[in-house]
Design a protein around this motif. Structure first.
Motif, PDB file in Angstrom:
ATOM      1  N   GLU A   1      26.435 -18.619 -20.896  1.00  0.00           N
ATOM      2  CA  GLU A   1      27.256 -18.169 -22.023  1.00  0.00           C
ATOM      3  C   GLU A   1      28.047 -16.923 -21.650  1.00  0.00           C
ATOM      4  OE1 GLU A   1      24.563 -17.844 -25.367  1.00  0.00           O
ATOM      5  OE2 GLU A   1      24.070 -19.972 -25.152  1.00  0.00           O
ATOM      6  N   ILE A   2      27.439 -16.054 -20.863  1.00  0.00           N
ATOM      7  CA  ILE A   2      28.129 -14.829 -20.463  1.00  0.00           C
ATOM      8  C   ILE A   2      29.285 -15.139 -19.515  1.00  0.00           C
ATOM      9  CG2 ILE A   2      27.836 -12.773 -19.011  1.00  0.00           C
ATOM     10  CD1 ILE A   2      25.258 -12.289 -20.623  1.00  0.00           C
TER      11      ILE A   2
ATOM     12  N   ALA B   1      26.537 -13.992 -27.011  1.00  0.00           N
ATOM     13  CA  ALA B   1      25.382 -14.397 -26.201  1.00  0.00           C
ATOM     14  C   ALA B   1      24.386 -13.249 -26.065  1.00  0.00           C
ATOM     15  CB  ALA B   1      25.843 -14.854 -24.819  1.00  0.00           C
ATOM     16  N   PHE B   2      24.909 -12.051 -25.796  1.00  0.00           N
ATOM     17  CA  PHE B   2      24.018 -10.914 -25.582  1.00  0.00           C
ATOM     18  C   PHE B   2      23.330 -10.502 -26.887  1.00  0.00           C
ATOM     19  CE2 PHE B   2      22.836  -6.525 -24.510  1.00  0.00           C
ATOM     20  CZ  PHE B   2      22.232  -6.742 -23.287  1.00  0.00           C
TER      21      PHE B   2
ATOM     22  N   TYR C   1      10.242 -12.419 -21.523  1.00  0.00           N
ATOM     23  CA  TYR C   1       9.885 -13.201 -22.708  1.00  0.00           C
ATOM     24  C   TYR C   1      10.703 -14.483 -22.810  1.00  0.00           C
ATOM     25  CZ  TYR C   1      13.961 -10.612 -24.163  1.00  0.00           C
ATOM     26  OH  TYR C   1      15.217 -10.062 -24.195  1.00  0.00           O
ATOM     27  N   MET C   2      11.654 -14.675 -21.864  1.00  0.00           N
ATOM     28  CA  MET C   2      12.465 -15.895 -21.916  1.00  0.00           C
ATOM     29  C   MET C   2      11.881 -16.957 -20.983  1.00  0.00           C
ATOM     30  SD  MET C   2      16.417 -14.850 -21.851  1.00  0.00           S
ATOM     31  CE  MET C   2      17.224 -14.138 -23.257  1.00  0.00           C
TER      32      MET C   2
ATOM     33  N   GLU D   1      14.796 -11.095 -28.202  1.00  0.00           N
ATOM     34  CA  GLU D   1      13.928 -10.043 -27.658  1.00  0.00           C
ATOM     35  C   GLU D   1      13.119  -9.367 -28.762  1.00  0.00           C
ATOM     36  OE1 GLU D   1      15.519  -7.604 -24.496  1.00  0.00           O
ATOM     37  OE2 GLU D   1      14.901  -5.812 -25.559  1.00  0.00           O
TER      38      GLU D   1
ATOM     39  N   LEU E   1      23.468  -9.592 -15.310  1.00  0.00           N
ATOM     40  CA  LEU E   1      24.415  -9.942 -16.372  1.00  0.00           C
ATOM     41  C   LEU E   1      25.745  -9.209 -16.191  1.00  0.00           C
ATOM     42  CD1 LEU E   1      21.977 -10.006 -19.420  1.00  0.00           C
ATOM     43  CD2 LEU E   1      22.628 -11.861 -17.890  1.00  0.00           C
TER      44      LEU E   1
ATOM     45  N   LYS F   1      32.608 -14.103 -26.240  1.00  0.00           N
ATOM     46  CA  LYS F   1      31.522 -15.045 -25.968  1.00  0.00           C
ATOM     47  C   LYS F   1      30.291 -14.313 -25.446  1.00  0.00           C
ATOM     48  CE  LYS F   1      33.305 -19.646 -24.956  1.00  0.00           C
ATOM     49  NZ  LYS F   1      33.841 -20.530 -23.912  1.00  0.00           N
ATOM     50  N   SER F   2      30.535 -13.365 -24.536  1.00  0.00           N
ATOM     51  CA  SER F   2      29.386 -12.649 -23.969  1.00  0.00           C
ATOM     52  C   SER F   2      28.760 -11.727 -25.013  1.00  0.00           C
ATOM     53  CB  SER F   2      29.787 -11.872 -22.713  1.00  0.00           C
ATOM     54  OG  SER F   2      30.827 -10.982 -22.989  1.00  0.00           O
TER      55      SER F   2
ATOM     56  N   LEU G   1      21.674 -18.128 -21.170  1.00  0.00           N
ATOM     57  CA  LEU G   1      22.276 -16.820 -21.440  1.00  0.00           C
ATOM     58  C   LEU G   1      23.344 -16.512 -20.394  1.00  0.00           C
ATOM     59  CD1 LEU G   1      22.360 -13.948 -22.742  1.00  0.00           C
ATOM     60  CD2 LEU G   1      20.472 -13.333 -21.248  1.00  0.00           C
TER      61      LEU G   1
ATOM     62  N   LEU H   1      19.918  -5.435 -16.427  1.00  0.00           N
ATOM     63  CA  LEU H   1      21.339  -5.643 -16.772  1.00  0.00           C
ATOM     64  C   LEU H   1      22.179  -6.023 -15.558  1.00  0.00           C
ATOM     65  CD1 LEU H   1      22.088  -2.741 -19.269  1.00  0.00           C
ATOM     66  CD2 LEU H   1      22.007  -5.177 -19.764  1.00  0.00           C
TER      67      LEU H   1
ATOM     68  N   LYS I   1      22.588 -12.490 -29.336  1.00  0.00           N
ATOM     69  CA  LYS I   1      21.555 -13.503 -29.558  1.00  0.00           C
ATOM     70  C   LYS I   1      20.301 -13.160 -28.756  1.00  0.00           C
ATOM     71  CE  LYS I   1      22.339 -17.910 -28.497  1.00  0.00           C
ATOM     72  NZ  LYS I   1      23.302 -18.977 -28.154  1.00  0.00           N
ATOM     73  N   LYS I   2      20.543 -12.752 -27.503  1.00  0.00           N
ATOM     74  CA  LYS I   2      19.442 -12.327 -26.619  1.00  0.00           C
ATOM     75  C   LYS I   2      18.688 -11.143 -27.228  1.00  0.00           C
ATOM     76  CE  LYS I   2      18.263  -9.036 -23.732  1.00  0.00           C
ATOM     77  NZ  LYS I   2      18.539  -7.621 -23.816  1.00  0.00           N
TER      78      LYS I   2
ATOM     79  N   MET J   1      30.054  -9.468 -17.631  1.00  0.00           N
ATOM     80  CA  MET J   1      29.917  -8.918 -18.971  1.00  0.00           C
ATOM     81  C   MET J   1      30.370  -7.458 -18.951  1.00  0.00           C
ATOM     82  SD  MET J   1      26.607  -8.933 -21.469  1.00  0.00           S
ATOM     83  CE  MET J   1      25.615  -7.892 -20.422  1.00  0.00           C
ATOM     84  N   LYS J   2      31.154  -7.069 -19.960  1.00  0.00           N
ATOM     85  CA  LYS J   2      31.660  -5.692 -20.009  1.00  0.00           C
ATOM     86  C   LYS J   2      30.545  -4.738 -20.433  1.00  0.00           C
ATOM     87  CE  LYS J   2      36.133  -6.534 -19.305  1.00  0.00           C
ATOM     88  NZ  LYS J   2      35.891  -7.782 -18.581  1.00  0.00           N
TER      89      LYS J   2
END
Lengths: 304, 255
Positions: free
Chosen positions: A103-104, B6-7, A91-92, B14, B103, B2-3, A100, B100, B9-10, B108-109
């Motif tokens: 930012e990560i 960001a996540f 969807y992105m 979604e 990412l 930060k992550s 994204l 995932l 927001k994602k 990302m943790k």
């Protein structure tokens, strides 16, 4: 020359099935390293261990001199990874996905938008404003390449980046890899041998869980010189005439249609003899060629 | 951090683009409107129905409590079912499809994923629930002005807490099995088990399932707040434990 990636005595079993059996290899800084093996040979497993996504049973992995540990490994900050079938959020849009990722990774806003614009341009997706679910496989693969290069990694790991693509898509990915290799070390797995010959300078062949062959392409070619000469004749009569005239050379011969492949011990002496016989009998061959070992022949030799 | 931002927001993007937000909002708005309306109309529909042989149903005049009874029944059943269906894939789908991997290899943790998903799902659930509650309250006040609600906060809080518990359960099931069915079956399995346990009288007081349907007795002052304190604590502890276990299991999971 320092090694960006170093694998030492790595082993991994799934149940009773030993997939990786004590493999070791080094990927020197700045090289394009082809990791070759059949489907199911353990290429993806090895890569997942390098990324700390799978625990290893034995052995050590070093990325930029730091040891890789299972789980959230710190060494991943050096790595850009493109999985075999990269899965995105459909969807992105491509740009949103890269944002994204940026930012990560923790890129600051200015660097992030500059990098994203650069990368979208490199992979040819800058004008594409469709959602990812509507992108073709080749476009998705290119987006995958862009996200892998986003944080300017020391090591780019690509898992069969060209396998599912058409010739055009393959060429684009290979070109991007080649371009990326100016700034980063590339480690990629494949079973498409022509890709390896096109861009790699080093290879390792994995077969039966072990490294069957490794080195630079030039080294391998010299080491496995085939000492074969191929002659292609214009007619069957020419061919017969040559075979009877050059009986001495006919010890190790493969004959297919109008072609003869001769395996000899002294390639230069053999060439002189062949040329003399051809000239004496007034035969004009269509082709006379000293065969270079191809990656395919090497591969079939060790893995076949 | 930060992550995490960001996540999260994602996650909201979604929910918006996959219509999760729309579905939740629509269903809970409907439940909010339906409950008081049903309470109002039902007796009127039934009264005067001649069942033959001179038997005529006479329904008592509806009260605000009938409206709230509908509210708890609807949210406790339809609402929870909607919640389960919309959030069943929240982690299972990502693991199943492998979205995932990229990412996570970017540093990302893993606990970020779980906490961020729990937070965003909670925000959506809370917002939908508040919408439902506000609408239901407005209509109920309109039909039956100035009705008295005892222990209102705890009564409404209980069913919200149960929703949070379900979200944690769906995440845990998803992490454990890595697919949609695992997530759904874990959730349904736990609900069925809790419902069966509820047959035992001495368990009822401590059974989280009581929060999903039994809080009308708080509102009409049949029970006191003190009766529900232990189960509220137990449910909160269970939800937090599920999240912690999800993180522990996820950290060891091969993906």
């Amino acid at each position: 020359m320092t090694n960006t990636l170093s694998v030492k005595g790595l082993s991994k079993s799934f149940g009773a099935n030993k997939v990786i059996d004590s493999i070791s290899f080094d990927v020197p800084e700045g090289s394009i390293f082809g990791f070759i093996g059949a489907n199911g040979a353990g290429k993806t497993t090895t890569m997942k261990m390098i990324l700390g996504l799978l625990p290893s049973d034995n052995g050590e992995i070093f990325v930029c001199g730091e040891k890789v540990s299972f789980g959230a490994t710190k060494t991943n900050r050096f790595i850009g990874y493109l999985p075999d079938v990269p899965e995105f959020y459909g969807y992105m849009r491509a740009k949103e996905y890269l944002q994204l990722c940026g930012e990560i990774v923790g890129l600051d806003a200015v660097v992030k938008s500059r990098r994203i614009a650069e990368l979208l341009d490199i992979v040819g997706l800058s004008g594409v404003n469709k959602r990812i679910s509507a992108l073709s496989r080749g476009m998705k693969q290119r987006l995958g390449m862009a996200q892998a290069l986003l944080n300017e990694p020391e090591l780019l790991i690509c898992d069969e980046p060209t396998s599912a693509l058409d010739p055009m898509g393959r060429k684009e990915i290979l070109d991007t890899l080649k371009q990326a290799s100016r700034k980063t070390t590339v480690f990629f797995s494949t079973h498409i041998l022509s890709d390896v010959e096109r861009i790699c300078d080093r290879v390792a062949v994995i077969s039966g869980g072990q490294i069957a062959l490794s080195g630079t392409l030039a080294e391998l070619r010299t080491k496995h010189k085939s000492n074969s000469i191929l002659i292609k004749f214009a007619s069957a009569i020419d061919k017969e005439q040559f075979v009877s005239a050059a009986a001495l050379l006919m010890k190790d011969v493969k004959s297919v249609d109008m072609e003869l492949t001769l395996r000899v011990t002294d390639i230069e002496a053999a060439q002189r003899v062949i040329l003399r016989i051809l000239s004496l009998n007034d035969i004009l061959p269509l082709k006379l060629e000293v065969l270079e070992p191809t990656i395919e022949s090497l591969y079939l030799e060790v893995a076949g | 951090m930060k992550s995490f931002v960001a996540f999260t927001k994602k996650e909201f993007t979604e929910s918006l683009r996959t219509y999760r937000l729309v579905v939740l909002a629509a269903v809970f708005l409907l439940l909010g409107v339906m409950s008081p309306l049903f309470a109002k109309i039902l007796p009127e529909l039934l009264s005067g129905v001649d069942l033959g042989g001179g038997i005529v149903i006479t329904a008592p005049d509806p009260t605000a409590m009938d409206s709230w009874a509908q509210f708890f029944k609807n949210v406790g059943q339809m609402g929870m079912l909607t919640l389960i269906i919309t959030f069943s894939g929240i982690i299972a789908n990502e693991l199943n499809r492998g979205t995932l991997i990229i990412l996570l290899t970017k540093g990302m943790k893993r606990h970020t994923v779980i906490l961020s998903k729990f937070l965003s799902a909670s925000v959506l659930w809370t917002a939908s629930y508040l919408l439902c509650l506000t609408v239901c309250y407005a209509y109920t006040e309109y039909f039956w002005p100035a009705s008295i609600l005892s222990n209102a906060f705890l009564a409404f809080f209980s069913i919200w807490l149960f929703g949070e518990f379900l979200i944690a359960l769906l995440i845990f099931g998803g992490i454990l099995f890595g697919n949609l069915y695992g997530s759904l079956l874990t959730c349904l399995g736990v609900i069925v088990t809790l419902s069966l346990l509820n047959i035992l009288p001495y368990v009822q007081k401590y059974n989280p399932i009581a929060l999903a349907g039994g809080t009308l007795s708080l509102l009409n002052a049949q029970k006191e707040a003190a009766d529900f304190i232990p189960v509220t604590i137990i449910c909160s502890v269970m939800a937090v434990s599920l999240l912690v276990m999800s993180i522990v299991v996820f950290n060891k999971k091969q993906i």
